[in-house]
Write an enzyme that holds these catalytic residues in place. Structure first.
Site, mmCIF file in Angstrom:
data_model
loop_
_atom_site.group_PDB
_atom_site.id
_atom_site.type_symbol
_atom_site.label_atom_id
_atom_site.label_comp_id
_atom_site.label_asym_id
_atom_site.label_seq_id
_atom_site.Cartn_x
_atom_site.Cartn_y
_atom_site.Cartn_z
ATOM 1 N N TYR A 39 42.604 33.451 35.634
ATOM 2 C CA TYR A 39 42.484 32.103 34.523
ATOM 3 C C TYR A 39 41.981 30.699 34.509
ATOM 4 O O TYR A 39 41.249 29.970 34.307
ATOM 5 C CB TYR A 39 41.497 32.848 32.950
ATOM 6 C CG TYR A 39 41.346 33.931 32.878
ATOM 7 C CD1 TYR A 39 40.680 35.226 34.367
ATOM 8 C CD2 TYR A 39 41.505 34.685 32.136
ATOM 9 C CE1 TYR A 39 39.789 35.528 34.101
ATOM 10 C CE2 TYR A 39 40.769 35.948 31.657
ATOM 11 C CZ TYR A 39 40.524 36.580 32.473
ATOM 12 O OH TYR A 39 40.231 37.917 32.430
ATOM 13 N N HIS A 97 45.235 43.294 37.410
ATOM 14 C CA HIS A 97 44.371 42.674 37.298
ATOM 15 C C HIS A 97 42.984 43.629 38.100
ATOM 16 O O HIS A 97 42.445 43.964 37.828
ATOM 17 C CB HIS A 97 44.186 41.261 37.530
ATOM 18 C CG HIS A 97 43.087 40.420 36.519
ATOM 19 N ND1 HIS A 97 43.011 38.945 36.511
ATOM 20 C CD2 HIS A 97 41.467 41.519 36.539
ATOM 21 C CE1 HIS A 97 41.997 38.683 35.609
ATOM 22 N NE2 HIS A 97 41.182 40.012 35.977
#
Length: 268
Positions: A39, A97
């Site tokens: 992110y 992830h």
């Protein structure tokens, strides 16, 4: 549940936008924050927490390891870098992830390294994200289901993923729903709108309450104070069995996030 049922997400939020979103969320009552290495906002999230009035010990902080760090000599160092950015000695939860099968990811080895990070005290809990049933089983076979706190997966009224969710719940692995509002696509749904009107709430609250009713954790994001407050109130909304059944009919298997090479073969 190990995972707090309600948190604030930070996907696609960067710079001052994410700082203000997280600070506002903490101010209005959120106590769980979800971020990820990819992110690019861990430093800002750390700053927001540091500048808030909330003690770190009162927060549940999650980050996720990105694919470029899927190696024995990279995973733990990358997590330590994340901790520095987040201004904390340890996070509460660290996830893999994406399984990234096309990168030749060795899931059993990766889980062993993640468990080592937990044993080193760098993270309180560990888990997975975007894993299908087969890869979840590989993770379980590697380190045991008792060490896998959650599988964070895309779930919404339009993507109910019931086969995978049921499997996780039978293994006592918490389900964390992301993209619960399907990028806002569910907000104008006629059935959700009708239910929302009956309760005098927003359609977002209905979608979030649906996920909570299913036993999932949710991590919606918003940059607007009124939406952050409104979303949080979804916890107070009680949906009837008839309303839940009506929402069950909305499943379209409509996926918003499906990156080539990172995603597994999804369960139907």
């Amino acid at each position: 549940m190990i995972i707090p049922q309600f948190g604030v997400g930070t996907f696609r939020l960067t710079g001052d936008t994410v700082i203000q979103s997280v600070k506002t969320a903490l101010e209005v009552g959120y106590r769980a924050v979800d971020t990820a290495q990819i992110y690019g906002n861990e430093s800002e999230v750390g700053q927001a927490i540091a500048e808030s009035q909330v003690s770190r010990s009162d927060l549940f902080l999650t980050t996720k390891i990105w694919t470029e760090h899927y190696a024995a000599d990279r995973l733990i160092p990358s997590l330590k870098e994340s901790l520095t950015k987040l201004r904390t000695d340890a996070v509460n939860l660290t996830l893999i992830h994406w399984p990234a099968p096309k990168l030749g990811t060795n899931i059993p080895e990766l889980m062993q390294i993640l468990l080592e990070a937990k044993q080193q005290g760098l993270t309180e809990h560990i888990g997975i994200s975007n894993f299908n049933i087969e890869l979840t089983q590989q993770a379980i076979d590697s380190i045991g289901a008792e060490h896998i706190a959650t599988n964070q997966i895309e779930l919404s009224p339009y993507l109910q993923n019931q086969t995978l969710a049921n499997h996780l719940q039978t293994k006592n692995i918490d389900v964390t729903s992301y993209m619960t509002l399907a990028y806002g696509k569910v907000l104008n749904d006629p059935i959700l709108t009708e239910i929302a009107q009956a309760h005098d709430v927003s359609t977002a609250q209905v979608a979030l309450a649906w996920a909570l009713h299913k036993g999932y954790a949710v991590i919606p994001s918003s940059t607007k104070r009124e939406h952050l407050i409104s979303n949080l109130k979804a916890q107070e909304l009680q949906l009837s069995a008839e309303e839940m059944q009506a929402i069950a009919t909305l499943d379209r298997h409509q996926r918003e996030v499906d990156p080539e090479g990172l995603a597994p073969a999804w369960d139907i």
